[in-house]
Design a protein around this motif. Structure first.
Motif, PDB file in Angstrom:
ATOM      1  N   THR A 151       0.841  -1.208   0.000  1.00  0.00           N
ATOM      2  CA  THR A 151       0.000   0.000   0.000  1.00  0.00           C
ATOM      3  C   THR A 151       0.872   1.253   0.000  1.00  0.00           C
ATOM      4  N   THR A 152       1.955   1.192   0.759  1.00  0.00           N
ATOM      5  CA  THR A 152       2.889   2.328   0.800  1.00  0.00           C
ATOM      6  C   THR A 152       3.428   2.604  -0.599  1.00  0.00           C
ATOM      7  N   GLU A 153       3.808   1.542  -1.304  1.00  0.00           N
ATOM      8  CA  GLU A 153       4.369   1.728  -2.651  1.00  0.00           C
ATOM      9  C   GLU A 153       3.310   2.262  -3.611  1.00  0.00           C
ATOM     10  N   ALA A 154       2.079   1.772  -3.491  1.00  0.00           N
ATOM     11  CA  ALA A 154       0.992   2.258  -4.355  1.00  0.00           C
ATOM     12  C   ALA A 154       0.726   3.742  -4.089  1.00  0.00           C
ATOM     13  N   LEU A 155       0.827   4.130  -2.818  1.00  0.00           N
ATOM     14  CA  LEU A 155       0.591   5.538  -2.462  1.00  0.00           C
ATOM     15  C   LEU A 155       1.750   6.423  -2.900  1.00  0.00           C
ATOM     16  N   ARG A 156       2.966   5.877  -2.795  1.00  0.00           N
ATOM     17  CA  ARG A 156       4.153   6.665  -3.166  1.00  0.00           C
ATOM     18  C   ARG A 156       4.048   7.140  -4.626  1.00  0.00           C
ATOM     19  N   ALA A 157       3.374   6.306  -5.431  1.00  0.00           N
ATOM     20  CA  ALA A 157       3.238   6.639  -6.850  1.00  0.00           C
ATOM     21  C   ALA A 157       2.277   7.807  -7.091  1.00  0.00           C
ATOM     22  N   VAL A 158       1.412   8.097  -6.113  1.00  0.00           N
ATOM     23  CA  VAL A 158       0.410   9.152  -6.348  1.00  0.00           C
ATOM     24  C   VAL A 158       0.518  10.352  -5.397  1.00  0.00           C
ATOM     25  N   VAL A 159       1.190  10.175  -4.261  1.00  0.00           N
ATOM     26  CA  VAL A 159       1.320  11.289  -3.304  1.00  0.00           C
ATOM     27  C   VAL A 159       2.615  12.044  -3.611  1.00  0.00           C
ATOM     28  N   PRO A 160       2.549  13.395  -3.704  1.00  0.00           N
ATOM     29  CA  PRO A 160       3.776  14.160  -3.967  1.00  0.00           C
ATOM     30  C   PRO A 160       4.861  13.840  -2.930  1.00  0.00           C
ATOM     31  N   ALA A 161       6.095  13.664  -3.406  1.00  0.00           N
ATOM     32  CA  ALA A 161       7.202  13.219  -2.544  1.00  0.00           C
ATOM     33  C   ALA A 161       7.349  14.089  -1.298  1.00  0.00           C
ATOM     34  N   GLU A 162       7.134  15.413  -1.446  1.00  0.00           N
ATOM     35  CA  GLU A 162       7.343  16.311  -0.300  1.00  0.00           C
ATOM     36  C   GLU A 162       6.281  16.114   0.786  1.00  0.00           C
ATOM     37  N   ASN A 163       5.152  15.478   0.434  1.00  0.00           N
ATOM     38  CA  ASN A 163       4.082  15.245   1.434  1.00  0.00           C
ATOM     39  C   ASN A 163       4.059  13.796   1.922  1.00  0.00           C
ATOM     40  N   PHE A 164       5.044  13.016   1.494  1.00  0.00           N
ATOM     41  CA  PHE A 164       4.909  11.566   1.715  1.00  0.00           C
ATOM     42  C   PHE A 164       5.250  11.111   3.140  1.00  0.00           C
ATOM     43  N   ALA A 165       6.096  11.864   3.833  1.00  0.00           N
ATOM     44  CA  ALA A 165       6.552  11.418   5.164  1.00  0.00           C
ATOM     45  C   ALA A 165       5.396  11.135   6.136  1.00  0.00           C
ATOM     46  N   THR A 188       2.325  10.373   5.453  1.00  0.00           N
ATOM     47  CA  THR A 188       1.571   9.218   4.930  1.00  0.00           C
ATOM     48  C   THR A 188       2.294   7.927   5.293  1.00  0.00           C
ATOM     49  N   GLU A 189       3.607   7.939   5.081  1.00  0.00           N
ATOM     50  CA  GLU A 189       4.405   6.743   5.358  1.00  0.00           C
ATOM     51  C   GLU A 189       4.370   6.395   6.851  1.00  0.00           C
ATOM     52  N   ALA A 190       4.443   7.435   7.688  1.00  0.00           N
ATOM     53  CA  ALA A 190       4.421   7.219   9.143  1.00  0.00           C
ATOM     54  C   ALA A 190       3.079   6.600   9.558  1.00  0.00           C
ATOM     55  N   LYS A 191       2.002   7.077   8.937  1.00  0.00           N
ATOM     56  CA  LYS A 191       0.670   6.554   9.252  1.00  0.00           C
ATOM     57  C   LYS A 191       0.578   5.072   8.881  1.00  0.00           C
ATOM     58  N   LEU A 192       1.074   4.744   7.703  1.00  0.00           N
ATOM     59  CA  LEU A 192       1.009   3.353   7.249  1.00  0.00           C
ATOM     60  C   LEU A 192       1.882   2.456   8.132  1.00  0.00           C
ATOM     61  N   LYS A 193       2.986   2.989   8.598  1.00  0.00           N
ATOM     62  CA  LYS A 193       3.857   2.223   9.517  1.00  0.00           C
ATOM     63  C   LYS A 193       3.109   1.908  10.811  1.00  0.00           C
ATOM     64  N   SER A 194       2.290   2.859  11.258  1.00  0.00           N
ATOM     65  CA  SER A 194       1.551   2.635  12.511  1.00  0.00           C
ATOM     66  C   SER A 194       0.506   1.524  12.320  1.00  0.00           C
ATOM     67  N   PHE A 195      -0.019   1.373  11.110  1.00  0.00           N
ATOM     68  CA  PHE A 195      -0.968   0.279  10.864  1.00  0.00           C
ATOM     69  C   PHE A 195      -0.236  -1.072  10.859  1.00  0.00           C
ATOM     70  N   ALA A 196       0.986  -1.046  10.353  1.00  0.00           N
ATOM     71  CA  ALA A 196       1.775  -2.287  10.286  1.00  0.00           C
ATOM     72  C   ALA A 196       2.341  -2.673  11.660  1.00  0.00           C
ATOM     73  N   ALA A 197       2.277  -1.758  12.622  1.00  0.00           N
ATOM     74  CA  ALA A 197       2.890  -2.021  13.933  1.00  0.00           C
ATOM     75  C   ALA A 197       2.064  -2.986  14.782  1.00  0.00           C
ATOM     76  N   GLY A 198       0.849  -3.281  14.339  1.00  0.00           N
ATOM     77  CA  GLY A 198      -0.017  -4.157  15.119  1.00  0.00           C
ATOM     78  C   GLY A 198       0.233  -5.635  14.858  1.00  0.00           C
ATOM     79  N   LEU A 199      -0.719  -6.450  15.314  1.00  0.00           N
ATOM     80  CA  LEU A 199      -0.597  -7.905  15.159  1.00  0.00           C
ATOM     81  C   LEU A 199      -1.002  -8.369  13.770  1.00  0.00           C
ATOM     82  N   GLY A 200      -1.887  -7.590  13.144  1.00  0.00           N
ATOM     83  CA  GLY A 200      -2.371  -8.031  11.838  1.00  0.00           C
ATOM     84  C   GLY A 200      -3.371  -7.069  11.243  1.00  0.00           C
ATOM     85  N   THR A 201      -3.936  -7.471  10.138  1.00  0.00           N
ATOM     86  CA  THR A 201      -4.915  -6.647   9.417  1.00  0.00           C
ATOM     87  C   THR A 201      -5.972  -7.555   8.802  1.00  0.00           C
TER      88      THR A 201
END
Ligand code: FMN
Length: 203
Positions: free
Chosen positions: A66-80, A82-95
């Protein structure tokens, strides 16, 4: 009057601070998710809801895709952020990835032409019921979760990675794990603006 269902519903909140400590095994969590979805109602008992349950590295993989799919559409300067948010979702036990099987919807439309327009709507409503059931069951088991919507961006990569049938449409993602922070405050609107109750026939 205490009511077990209301008490469970009170426990369900959005939790973004997820961790990986739980006294439950992955098997127990999987069983909870399946049972909650099985018990959720669906229009015509069509059971259109599907789920892909990801733990550990598989959940990490989903959020990395999902991070890679988003990286393709979110401007690089705004990506940090977004990436931090996605990392917080991955920090759990599962999805849990929630899907609705569109072949079920199409079959119902063909069978009951009179309701053809309603079946896609009812499928969405059934999806919501399944999501609430899972979210509440996880909360009752002491786990935190949130509800995310990275569809349709993540659909193709997830389908490929997890062998998802073509007719399954991704509707929501629920990252879950241990609660690592207190829940935020939540305001409730006035009941008076929200509910109407009648006991007698109106004139
Ligand atoms: C249909 C629906 C869609 C939602 N979509 C998102 C979402 O995309 N991202 C998110 O972080 N939360 C999402 N939420 C969570 C809501 O923001 C949250 O449930 C609401 O603010 C109430 O807070 P609570 O869950 O703590 O009771 C969604 C909730 C619902 C019911």
């Amino acid at each position: 009057m205490t009511n077990a269902t209301i008490e469970s519903l009170k426990k369900r909140r959005t939790q973004y601070a997820l961790g990986r400590t739980s006294s439950l095994s992955a098997d127990q969590i999987e069983a909870l998710v399946k049972e909650a979805i099985r018990l959720a109602p669906s229009s015509f008992n069509s059971q259109s809801s599907r789920a892909v349950i990801l733990f550990g590295a598989a959940s990490d993989q989903f959020w990395a895709l999902t991070t890679e799919a988003l990286r393709a559409v979110v401007p690089a300067e705004n990506f940090a952020p977004t990436e931090a948010k996605l990392k917080s979702f991955a920090a759990g036990l599962g999805t849990v990835l929630f899907y609705e099987d569109q072949s079920v919807v199409a079959d119902l439309q063909a069978k009951f032409a009179l309701y053809a327009d309603n079946f896609p709507v009812w499928s969405e409503q059934s999806a919501g019921m399944a999501q609430l059931a899972v979210w509440t069951a996880l909360a009752d088991a002491g786990l935190g979760a949130s509800l995310q919507h990275y569809n349709p961006l993540a659909d193709a990569a997830a389908a490929k990675a997890f062998g998802v049938p073509e007719s399954w449409k991704l509707r929501a993602q629920m990252p879950f794990g241990s609660n690592e922070a207190p829940f935020g405050d939540k305001a409730f609107m006035d009941d008076a603006a929200r509910f109407k109750t009648f006991h007698a026939a109106t004139a």
